[in-house]
Design an enzyme around this catalytic site. Sequence first.
Site, mmCIF file in Angstrom:
data_model
loop_
_atom_site.group_PDB
_atom_site.id
_atom_site.type_symbol
_atom_site.label_atom_id
_atom_site.label_comp_id
_atom_site.label_asym_id
_atom_site.label_seq_id
_atom_site.Cartn_x
_atom_site.Cartn_y
_atom_site.Cartn_z
ATOM 1 N N ARG A 198 11.605 -64.385 -13.773
ATOM 2 C CA ARG A 198 12.758 -64.266 -12.593
ATOM 3 C C ARG A 198 12.730 -65.301 -11.481
ATOM 4 O O ARG A 198 11.522 -65.749 -11.245
ATOM 5 C CB ARG A 198 12.685 -62.827 -11.871
ATOM 6 C CG ARG A 198 12.833 -61.728 -12.978
ATOM 7 C CD ARG A 198 12.747 -60.434 -12.098
ATOM 8 N NE ARG A 198 13.912 -60.230 -11.310
ATOM 9 C CZ ARG A 198 15.062 -59.799 -11.756
ATOM 10 N NH1 ARG A 198 15.201 -59.466 -13.043
ATOM 11 N NH2 ARG A 198 16.032 -59.620 -11.097
ATOM 12 N N HIS A 252 2.268 -73.344 -14.081
ATOM 13 C CA HIS A 252 3.285 -74.086 -15.005
ATOM 14 C C HIS A 252 2.532 -74.801 -16.342
ATOM 15 O O HIS A 252 1.603 -75.833 -15.963
ATOM 16 C CB HIS A 252 4.315 -74.824 -14.303
ATOM 17 C CG HIS A 252 5.269 -75.381 -15.228
ATOM 18 N ND1 HIS A 252 6.329 -74.533 -15.624
ATOM 19 C CD2 HIS A 252 5.486 -76.475 -15.738
ATOM 20 C CE1 HIS A 252 7.157 -75.358 -16.325
ATOM 21 N NE2 HIS A 252 6.682 -76.575 -16.209
ATOM 22 N N GLY A 262 0.532 -61.530 -20.371
ATOM 23 C CA GLY A 262 -0.424 -61.124 -19.097
ATOM 24 C C GLY A 262 -1.666 -61.718 -19.523
ATOM 25 O O GLY A 262 -2.737 -61.204 -18.849
ATOM 26 N N SER A 263 -1.760 -62.864 -20.135
ATOM 27 C CA SER A 263 -3.082 -63.362 -20.417
ATOM 28 C C SER A 263 -3.593 -63.978 -19.122
ATOM 29 O O SER A 263 -4.907 -64.005 -18.779
ATOM 30 C CB SER A 263 -3.294 -64.529 -21.396
ATOM 31 O OG SER A 263 -2.458 -65.597 -21.173
#
Length: 202
Positions: free
Chosen positions: A93, A111, A14-15
């Site tokens: 997911r 990404h 969660g950074s």
Amino acid sequence: MRIVNIAVLASGKGSNFEAIVNAQRRGQIRAEIKLLLVDKVKAFARQKAKRLGVREIFLSPKDYPTSLEFDRAAVKILKSEKIDLVVLAGYLRILSPYFIKKYKNRILNIHPALLPSFKGIDSIQRAFEYGCKITGVTVHLVDEKVDHGPIILQEPVWIKKGMSLELLEKKIHHLEHKLYPLAIRLFIQKKLKIKGRNVSTI
Ligand code: GRF
């Protein structure tokens, strides 16, 4: 004009989620971060949400017979919260065509490599082990294929002689935390013109 409602979807540390919340609180992103949706019970992002005071929703994949059912439940929540923009931040997911259709051109992903190189997981390490001299970060729109949609922003990171993988990871994440809020800001300000694969900034 109604303020843009954002949902962040995450599975891990969660950074990026935290960087986005901080950017919003600094006034860099004029939007409301309505919720964090996670699919992993142990995702550290959940603790970050609690600490930051952002509503956090955990959806367990075990409760849904198929990933389509899972996505239907997720979309139902997003729609009921009037979410305009879906931000994937380490969400592990693959979104169903159903989900993507419901939020066409309104789902972003980050990404840790220069797409189309090193799609998939462990991209930083794979670029490092491949002997690349340059890698980087990509923010893109999400379409039906993995790590494939039109590119919004890209920035390079040089892999200098003798650089460790740890340092490269640090540099990539640092850049992510700068680039993602920037891309979200451009989206919210309606400064992105999408033409096929080509995204230009107005
Ligand atoms: C980031 O490196 C992002 O590029 C990738 O997953 C990682 C998530 O990190 N998609 P975090 O959970 O935001 O710290």
